[in-house]
Scaffold this motif. Structure first.
Motif, PDB file in Angstrom:
ATOM      1  N   THR A   1      -7.043   0.666   4.863  1.00  0.00           N
ATOM      2  CA  THR A   1      -6.595   1.622   5.796  1.00  0.00           C
ATOM      3  C   THR A   1      -5.785   2.285   5.636  1.00  0.00           C
ATOM      4  OG1 THR A   1      -4.885  -0.290   5.908  1.00  0.00           O
ATOM      5  CG2 THR A   1      -6.926  -0.892   6.962  1.00  0.00           C
ATOM      6  N   ASP A   2      -5.288   3.726   6.730  1.00  0.00           N
ATOM      7  CA  ASP A   2      -4.171   4.309   6.164  1.00  0.00           C
ATOM      8  C   ASP A   2      -4.380   5.253   5.290  1.00  0.00           C
ATOM      9  OD1 ASP A   2      -1.849   1.514   6.889  1.00  0.00           O
ATOM     10  OD2 ASP A   2      -1.537   3.176   7.248  1.00  0.00           O
ATOM     11  N   LEU A   3      -5.509   5.783   6.127  1.00  0.00           N
ATOM     12  CA  LEU A   3      -6.177   7.275   4.908  1.00  0.00           C
ATOM     13  C   LEU A   3      -6.457   8.154   5.798  1.00  0.00           C
ATOM     14  CD1 LEU A   3      -9.389   6.359   2.701  1.00  0.00           C
ATOM     15  CD2 LEU A   3      -8.675   4.795   4.439  1.00  0.00           C
TER      16      LEU A   3
ATOM     17  N   GLY B   1      -4.144  12.111   7.337  1.00  0.00           N
ATOM     18  CA  GLY B   1      -3.296  10.628   8.617  1.00  0.00           C
ATOM     19  C   GLY B   1      -4.536   9.187   8.109  1.00  0.00           C
ATOM     20  N   HIS B   2      -4.976   9.438   9.646  1.00  0.00           N
ATOM     21  CA  HIS B   2      -5.277   7.998   9.624  1.00  0.00           C
ATOM     22  C   HIS B   2      -7.422   7.827  10.185  1.00  0.00           C
ATOM     23  CE1 HIS B   2      -2.537   5.481   9.937  1.00  0.00           C
ATOM     24  NE2 HIS B   2      -1.892   6.449  10.369  1.00  0.00           N
ATOM     25  N   LEU B   3      -8.005   6.784   9.630  1.00  0.00           N
ATOM     26  CA  LEU B   3     -10.044   7.357  10.131  1.00  0.00           C
ATOM     27  C   LEU B   3      -9.955   7.355  11.023  1.00  0.00           C
ATOM     28  CD1 LEU B   3     -10.854   5.533   6.647  1.00  0.00           C
ATOM     29  CD2 LEU B   3     -10.855   8.223   7.060  1.00  0.00           C
TER      30      LEU B   3
ATOM     31  N   THR C   1       0.699  -1.154   0.316  1.00  0.00           N
ATOM     32  CA  THR C   1       0.359  -0.098   0.067  1.00  0.00           C
ATOM     33  C   THR C   1       0.344   1.288  -0.116  1.00  0.00           C
ATOM     34  OG1 THR C   1       0.032  -0.165   2.387  1.00  0.00           O
ATOM     35  CG2 THR C   1      -2.385  -1.158   1.370  1.00  0.00           C
ATOM     36  N   HIS C   2       1.624   1.061   0.637  1.00  0.00           N
ATOM     37  CA  HIS C   2       2.829   2.875   1.276  1.00  0.00           C
ATOM     38  C   HIS C   2       4.064   2.165   1.680  1.00  0.00           C
ATOM     39  CE1 HIS C   2       0.234   2.686   4.676  1.00  0.00           C
ATOM     40  NE2 HIS C   2       1.003   3.339   4.574  1.00  0.00           N
ATOM     41  N   GLU C   3       5.426   2.850   1.936  1.00  0.00           N
ATOM     42  CA  GLU C   3       6.675   2.438   2.096  1.00  0.00           C
ATOM     43  C   GLU C   3       6.299   2.656   3.881  1.00  0.00           C
ATOM     44  OE1 GLU C   3       5.424   5.376   0.712  1.00  0.00           O
ATOM     45  OE2 GLU C   3       6.262   7.357   1.478  1.00  0.00           O
ATOM     46  N   HIS C   4       5.476   2.463   4.442  1.00  0.00           N
ATOM     47  CA  HIS C   4       5.968   3.012   5.514  1.00  0.00           C
ATOM     48  C   HIS C   4       5.891   1.770   7.204  1.00  0.00           C
ATOM     49  CE1 HIS C   4       2.983   6.988   5.995  1.00  0.00           C
ATOM     50  NE2 HIS C   4       4.363   6.962   5.376  1.00  0.00           N
ATOM     51  N   SER C   5       6.745   1.750   7.546  1.00  0.00           N
ATOM     52  CA  SER C   5       7.371   0.515   7.613  1.00  0.00           C
ATOM     53  C   SER C   5       6.754  -0.129   8.867  1.00  0.00           C
ATOM     54  CB  SER C   5       8.511   1.230   9.516  1.00  0.00           C
ATOM     55  OG  SER C   5       8.055   1.524  10.489  1.00  0.00           O
ATOM     56  N   ASP C   6       5.004   0.464   9.141  1.00  0.00           N
ATOM     57  CA  ASP C   6       4.976  -1.188   9.412  1.00  0.00           C
ATOM     58  C   ASP C   6       3.942  -2.049   8.729  1.00  0.00           C
ATOM     59  OD1 ASP C   6       3.243   1.857   8.984  1.00  0.00           O
ATOM     60  OD2 ASP C   6       1.252   1.233   9.420  1.00  0.00           O
ATOM     61  N   HIS C   7       4.013  -1.595   7.219  1.00  0.00           N
ATOM     62  CA  HIS C   7       3.599  -2.256   6.146  1.00  0.00           C
ATOM     63  C   HIS C   7       4.410  -3.144   5.027  1.00  0.00           C
ATOM     64  CE1 HIS C   7       0.167  -0.223   6.704  1.00  0.00           C
ATOM     65  NE2 HIS C   7       0.520   0.589   7.445  1.00  0.00           N
ATOM     66  N   ILE C   8       6.402  -2.981   5.145  1.00  0.00           N
ATOM     67  CA  ILE C   8       7.092  -2.973   4.627  1.00  0.00           C
ATOM     68  C   ILE C   8       8.078  -3.846   5.764  1.00  0.00           C
ATOM     69  CG2 ILE C   8       6.963  -2.032   2.613  1.00  0.00           C
ATOM     70  CD1 ILE C   8       9.358  -0.416   4.137  1.00  0.00           C
TER      71      ILE C   8
ATOM     72  N   ALA D   1      -5.395   9.255  -0.031  1.00  0.00           N
ATOM     73  CA  ALA D   1      -4.632   9.870   1.238  1.00  0.00           C
ATOM     74  C   ALA D   1      -4.151   9.793   2.057  1.00  0.00           C
ATOM     75  CB  ALA D   1      -5.966  10.821   1.457  1.00  0.00           C
ATOM     76  N   HIS D   2      -2.763   9.970   1.946  1.00  0.00           N
ATOM     77  CA  HIS D   2      -1.764   9.517   3.018  1.00  0.00           C
ATOM     78  C   HIS D   2      -0.553  10.150   2.731  1.00  0.00           C
ATOM     79  CE1 HIS D   2      -1.137   6.745   6.698  1.00  0.00           C
ATOM     80  NE2 HIS D   2      -0.799   6.421   6.422  1.00  0.00           N
ATOM     81  N   ASP D   3       0.191   9.918   4.226  1.00  0.00           N
ATOM     82  CA  ASP D   3       0.846  10.985   3.853  1.00  0.00           C
ATOM     83  C   ASP D   3       2.561   9.800   3.669  1.00  0.00           C
ATOM     84  OD1 ASP D   3       1.352   9.797   6.593  1.00  0.00           O
ATOM     85  OD2 ASP D   3       1.640  11.497   7.909  1.00  0.00           O
TER      86      ASP D   3
END
Ligand SMILES: [Zn+2]
Ligand SMILES: [Zn+2]
Length: 265
Positions: A143-145, A191-193, A56-63, A121-123
């Protein structure tokens, strides 16, 4: 048949399994390779059989576990160019032929599952949400929007199962110990929902969509409680006349353990 299982979901790590007999996909791998291997084996999936990891994106909690899984099991990954740029230096040495760059709003095929990536939309550089579809069912994970749009609702209204972010309780976040900049980031449009926003989406997809299962995920450890998230979303739905448990099933995923296995036939 298409099945879904959340191996873990939350700010300390995210990974979901989507698959069937012939095709096995991971959505993100933000936990250790060891944890993911054990989780997959817990539902009878051999990590050697993975056909791809969509990111989904490069934040560490996803990769976090991506490099290990790619090296150990030779799994190919799928990511937008922005996501790949943001993560490529963090995952160690990998075989570049295993990297598939995808575009927002692109539909691609991993064996017999059709995957669609759509902008959220997420940073992060170029974050996406995904839907997974074969002849029998459709699964969506958002998630993460920071906020939701009509386009996102359109994508998930046609899903049989939706995993939905319920990150925080706004009051807990505002009163809590996070520094001001972090509170602003989480509450911002990228940010987050919140639990409330999650409740609004849940109402929409029951009213206008076909989901039979809604799962709540990506709960904050500091700014939410599972019971609070569940009760907030449920009460918003009930205030709109939706009978939870009858019109739709509402379940939780967990921050540090495997959730239920859902099979759509
Ligand atoms: Zn993120
Ligand atoms: Zn995250």
């Amino acid at each position: 048949m298409i099945s879904f299982c959340s191996l873990a979901s939350g700010s300390s790590g995210n990974s979901q399994y989507i698959g069937n007999k012939t095709t096995k996909i991971l959505l993100d791998a933000g936990l250790s390779g060891k944890y993911i291997k054990a989780g997959l084996e817990g539902i009878g999936v051999d990590p050697n059989d993975l056909d791809g990891i969509v990111i989904t994106h490069e934040h560490s909690d996803h990769i976090k576990g991506i490099g290990v899984l790619m090296r150990r099991y030779g799994v190919p990954i799928y990511a937008t160019e922005g996501t790949w740029k943001g993560m490529s230096e963090k995952i160690g040495k990998i075989d570049s032929e295993k990297v598939n760059l995808i575009k927002n709003d692109e539909i691609f095929q991993i064996k017999d599952i059709q995957v669609k990536a759509y902008s959220v939309a997420h940073d992060a550089n170029d974050p996406v949400g995904y839907t997974f579809e074969n002849g029998t069912g459709k699964i969506g994970v958002i998630t993460d929007l920071g906020h939701y749009t009509e386009e996102i609702l359109t994508e998930i209204r046609s899903c049989d199962l939706v995993m939905l972010e319920a990150n925080h309780d706004v009051e807990m976040l505002q009163m809590g110990s996070y520094p001001y900049y972090l509170k602003r980031r989480i509450l911002s449009g990228v940010g987050h929902l919140s639990n409330e926003a999650s409740g609004e989406i849940a109402c929409d997809i029951v009213r206008n969509g076909k989901a039979r299962n809604i799962l709540l995920g990506h709960l904050s450890r500091e700014n939410n409680f599972p019971d609070l998230a569940y009760e907030t979303v449920k009460s918003i739905m009930e205030s709109e006349g939706i009978k939870v448990g009858n019109d739709v099933m509402l379940d939780m995923t967990y921050r540090d353990k495997i959730g239920g296995l859902y099979v759509i036939k």
